[in-house]
Design a protein around this motif. Sequence first.
Motif, PDB file in Angstrom:
ATOM      1  N   TRP A   1       0.959   9.249  -5.880  1.00  0.00           N
ATOM      2  CA  TRP A   1       1.094  10.858  -5.456  1.00  0.00           C
ATOM      3  C   TRP A   1       1.952  11.351  -6.092  1.00  0.00           C
ATOM      4  O   TRP A   1       1.355  12.217  -6.677  1.00  0.00           O
ATOM      5  CB  TRP A   1       1.272  10.562  -3.669  1.00  0.00           C
ATOM      6  CG  TRP A   1       1.208  12.199  -3.259  1.00  0.00           C
ATOM      7  CD1 TRP A   1       1.922  12.548  -3.658  1.00  0.00           C
ATOM      8  CD2 TRP A   1       0.761  12.636  -3.179  1.00  0.00           C
ATOM      9  NE1 TRP A   1       2.634  13.893  -2.644  1.00  0.00           N
ATOM     10  CE2 TRP A   1       1.258  13.725  -2.590  1.00  0.00           C
ATOM     11  CE3 TRP A   1      -0.801  12.033  -2.297  1.00  0.00           C
ATOM     12  CZ2 TRP A   1       0.066  14.813  -2.191  1.00  0.00           C
ATOM     13  CZ3 TRP A   1      -2.085  13.556  -2.137  1.00  0.00           C
ATOM     14  CH2 TRP A   1      -0.883  14.550  -1.887  1.00  0.00           C
TER      15      TRP A   1
ATOM     16  N   VAL B   1      -5.136   8.867  -4.183  1.00  0.00           N
ATOM     17  CA  VAL B   1      -5.050   9.193  -4.025  1.00  0.00           C
ATOM     18  C   VAL B   1      -5.201   9.765  -2.923  1.00  0.00           C
ATOM     19  O   VAL B   1      -4.843  10.637  -2.137  1.00  0.00           O
ATOM     20  CB  VAL B   1      -3.192   8.493  -3.529  1.00  0.00           C
ATOM     21  CG1 VAL B   1      -2.560   9.893  -5.717  1.00  0.00           C
ATOM     22  CG2 VAL B   1      -2.837   8.331  -3.058  1.00  0.00           C
TER      23      VAL B   1
ATOM     24  N   SER C   1       1.144   3.722  -3.501  1.00  0.00           N
ATOM     25  CA  SER C   1       0.087   5.136  -3.090  1.00  0.00           C
ATOM     26  C   SER C   1       1.708   6.382  -3.303  1.00  0.00           C
ATOM     27  O   SER C   1       1.132   7.235  -3.884  1.00  0.00           O
ATOM     28  CB  SER C   1      -0.116   4.924  -1.448  1.00  0.00           C
ATOM     29  OG  SER C   1      -1.581   4.069  -1.452  1.00  0.00           O
TER      30      SER C   1
ATOM     31  N   ASP D   1       0.932  -1.186  -0.428  1.00  0.00           N
ATOM     32  CA  ASP D   1      -0.393   0.612  -0.117  1.00  0.00           C
ATOM     33  C   ASP D   1       1.005   1.143  -0.109  1.00  0.00           C
ATOM     34  O   ASP D   1       0.695   2.431  -0.890  1.00  0.00           O
ATOM     35  CB  ASP D   1      -0.750  -0.095   0.947  1.00  0.00           C
ATOM     36  CG  ASP D   1      -1.668   0.639   2.003  1.00  0.00           C
ATOM     37  OD1 ASP D   1      -2.065   1.357   0.145  1.00  0.00           O
ATOM     38  OD2 ASP D   1      -2.184   1.497   2.135  1.00  0.00           O
TER      39      ASP D   1
ATOM     40  N   LYS E   1      -8.873   5.378   2.913  1.00  0.00           N
ATOM     41  CA  LYS E   1      -9.154   4.814   1.106  1.00  0.00           C
ATOM     42  C   LYS E   1     -11.043   5.163   0.697  1.00  0.00           C
ATOM     43  O   LYS E   1     -12.090   5.078   1.548  1.00  0.00           O
ATOM     44  CB  LYS E   1      -9.451   3.297   1.549  1.00  0.00           C
ATOM     45  CG  LYS E   1      -7.265   3.342   1.152  1.00  0.00           C
ATOM     46  CD  LYS E   1      -7.342   1.351  -0.119  1.00  0.00           C
ATOM     47  CE  LYS E   1      -5.731   1.459   0.785  1.00  0.00           C
ATOM     48  NZ  LYS E   1      -5.868  -0.550  -0.036  1.00  0.00           N
TER      49      LYS E   1
ATOM     50  N   ARG F   1      -8.264  10.283  -0.390  1.00  0.00           N
ATOM     51  CA  ARG F   1      -7.346   9.871   1.038  1.00  0.00           C
ATOM     52  C   ARG F   1      -6.725  11.025   1.665  1.00  0.00           C
ATOM     53  O   ARG F   1      -7.108  10.658   2.872  1.00  0.00           O
ATOM     54  CB  ARG F   1      -6.487   9.075   0.037  1.00  0.00           C
ATOM     55  CG  ARG F   1      -5.709   7.983   1.525  1.00  0.00           C
ATOM     56  CD  ARG F   1      -5.462   6.361   0.937  1.00  0.00           C
ATOM     57  NE  ARG F   1      -4.898   5.558   2.091  1.00  0.00           N
ATOM     58  CZ  ARG F   1      -4.308   4.503   2.210  1.00  0.00           C
ATOM     59  NH1 ARG F   1      -3.533   3.897   0.529  1.00  0.00           N
ATOM     60  NH2 ARG F   1      -3.816   3.667   2.843  1.00  0.00           N
TER      61      ARG F   1
ATOM     62  N   TRP G   1      -1.011  11.316   1.828  1.00  0.00           N
ATOM     63  CA  TRP G   1      -1.828  11.127   1.519  1.00  0.00           C
ATOM     64  C   TRP G   1      -2.156  10.600   2.777  1.00  0.00           C
ATOM     65  O   TRP G   1      -3.112   9.256   2.895  1.00  0.00           O
ATOM     66  CB  TRP G   1      -1.379  10.348   0.322  1.00  0.00           C
ATOM     67  CG  TRP G   1      -0.517   9.016   0.176  1.00  0.00           C
ATOM     68  CD1 TRP G   1       0.893   9.140  -0.125  1.00  0.00           C
ATOM     69  CD2 TRP G   1      -0.503   7.667   1.250  1.00  0.00           C
ATOM     70  NE1 TRP G   1       1.639   7.987   0.345  1.00  0.00           N
ATOM     71  CE2 TRP G   1       0.703   7.624   1.275  1.00  0.00           C
ATOM     72  CE3 TRP G   1      -1.454   7.195   1.809  1.00  0.00           C
ATOM     73  CZ2 TRP G   1       1.253   6.050   1.650  1.00  0.00           C
ATOM     74  CZ3 TRP G   1      -0.965   5.583   2.147  1.00  0.00           C
ATOM     75  CH2 TRP G   1      -0.108   4.995   2.395  1.00  0.00           C
ATOM     76  N   ARG G   2      -1.393  10.319   3.491  1.00  0.00           N
ATOM     77  CA  ARG G   2      -1.739   8.499   5.118  1.00  0.00           C
ATOM     78  C   ARG G   2      -1.914   9.760   6.438  1.00  0.00           C
ATOM     79  O   ARG G   2      -1.708   9.541   7.258  1.00  0.00           O
ATOM     80  CB  ARG G   2      -1.111   7.999   4.413  1.00  0.00           C
ATOM     81  CG  ARG G   2       0.694   8.363   5.080  1.00  0.00           C
ATOM     82  CD  ARG G   2       1.823   7.418   5.296  1.00  0.00           C
ATOM     83  NE  ARG G   2       2.883   7.258   5.233  1.00  0.00           N
ATOM     84  CZ  ARG G   2       3.864   5.996   5.112  1.00  0.00           C
ATOM     85  NH1 ARG G   2       3.105   4.954   5.755  1.00  0.00           N
ATOM     86  NH2 ARG G   2       5.273   6.063   5.064  1.00  0.00           N
TER      87      ARG G   2
END
Length: 474
Positions: free
Chosen positions: A337, A463, A333, A329, A473, A466, A439-440
């Motif tokens: 990005w 993304v 991801s 992931d 997600k 997210r 993104w996280r």
Amino acid sequence: MTQTIQPAPAPEEQDTAFVEVEPSTLIVGANVRLDARLDTEFVDSIRERGVRVPIVAHRNSLDQLVVLYGQRRTVAAVQTGRPTVPVVVIAEPGEADRLIDQLAENHHRAGLTTHEDVVAYQQLAALGVPAGAIAKRTARPKPVVEAALRVAGSEVARKSTERWDFLDLEQAAALAEFEGDDEAVKILVLAAQKGGFNHQVQRLRDDRESKRQRAELVEKLSAAGIRVIERPPMQDPKRAELEYLKNGRRQVTEDNHKDCKGHAAFIHHKYVHKNGQHGYVWEAQYACTNYPKYGHTHRYPPGASFSDRRKLEDMTEEEAEAARAERRDVRESNKAWDSALKVRQAWLKEFAARKTPPKSAAVFIARALASCDHQIRTAMEGSHKLTRDLFGVQHETYDSEHRRGKLLADLCTTEGRAAMVTLVMILAAYEENLPRDAWRRSDPGPVEYLRYLKSEGYELSEVEQRACNGGKKP
């Protein structure tokens, strides 16, 4: 009181004539189209080819020709100085009939499909008309004509436009790029139908370029007689990266190991961030295929403990699969990005060309400046590097002949343009300083930035959605 609407005269009762007149003598009558909304391509077409479809008009009590159908053609002909235009003169209709017929003329018309455009350009090219001449004579941008000809030259793209009418010319031209890659074509057709096309095509381009660079590096190593292997796992009993090997006290390096019979290379995908550019690059790193046999020792021999990180072999099957999934992931991801960044910045460049800002600009600018976000402070300290790139303005330094920032300030020729430049500086500040793992995260500034782009018509990739959703997600 009930008003009786008189029907229009029957066709055989109408006094119809065809004349050529100077367009400035025409009177543009009442029309359901309240604004002619002339676009550059339409005006250029009239300038180049004249009015090809006759204007329809009637004569008033002063014997003047009043335009019924052809408002845009008339205004464009006047603007471009056409000497005459063709006019069909009919009997004056009743007011209700005029309204109904003008509505019908504008609503019940179908534009050409992408496939029809492609076939027409293809036929012109077959007649020997070069792309530049086609563009000039049809008043279409040359890149549009060139894209159509690329589609015409690609069997998969041409047939796709015939089969799926939702494909536009730009999308069809992208399909032509992936001729022979059936899976990529399927992915792109689905994205054209469902959304996210620009992001998907950029990701496919990036993946294709990555594979090309990797293959090129492998070929270069093979041509040099160097064996290419998979990256050795840590603490493999035979294979190891050179950085972990020693000959006595001496570090093993590429130079002092190249004559070893176990000399080999593996291809490593490395993330680099330099001079404002970042992304993955392929590079060769070196290893030995049997270090005990060839007299090398390992810094961390099998069984040695050098990390607190749990190994997959020490996990349950469920834990191991979860760890693998998490790594996949992160890897995918991050790639998504990187691709989205290219699409976003291309959109920003087009957005920056606007002369005036959207109505929402003032509130966004005020909120962003009040937040004192790290991204804005960093961009100001760096003299708005990305803003300058978006506007095509030279990068200034303290050694410049004029006051630093003058070139950006010189863009602010009107109040509207000044507000637009300010908005772009704020947007570019967030863009050039977005962390790669945004993104996280759930940083308020970047989230508000991405949401603002969406509100102005930018299509967020998965993304990026997210990033706006706290890393979850969509």
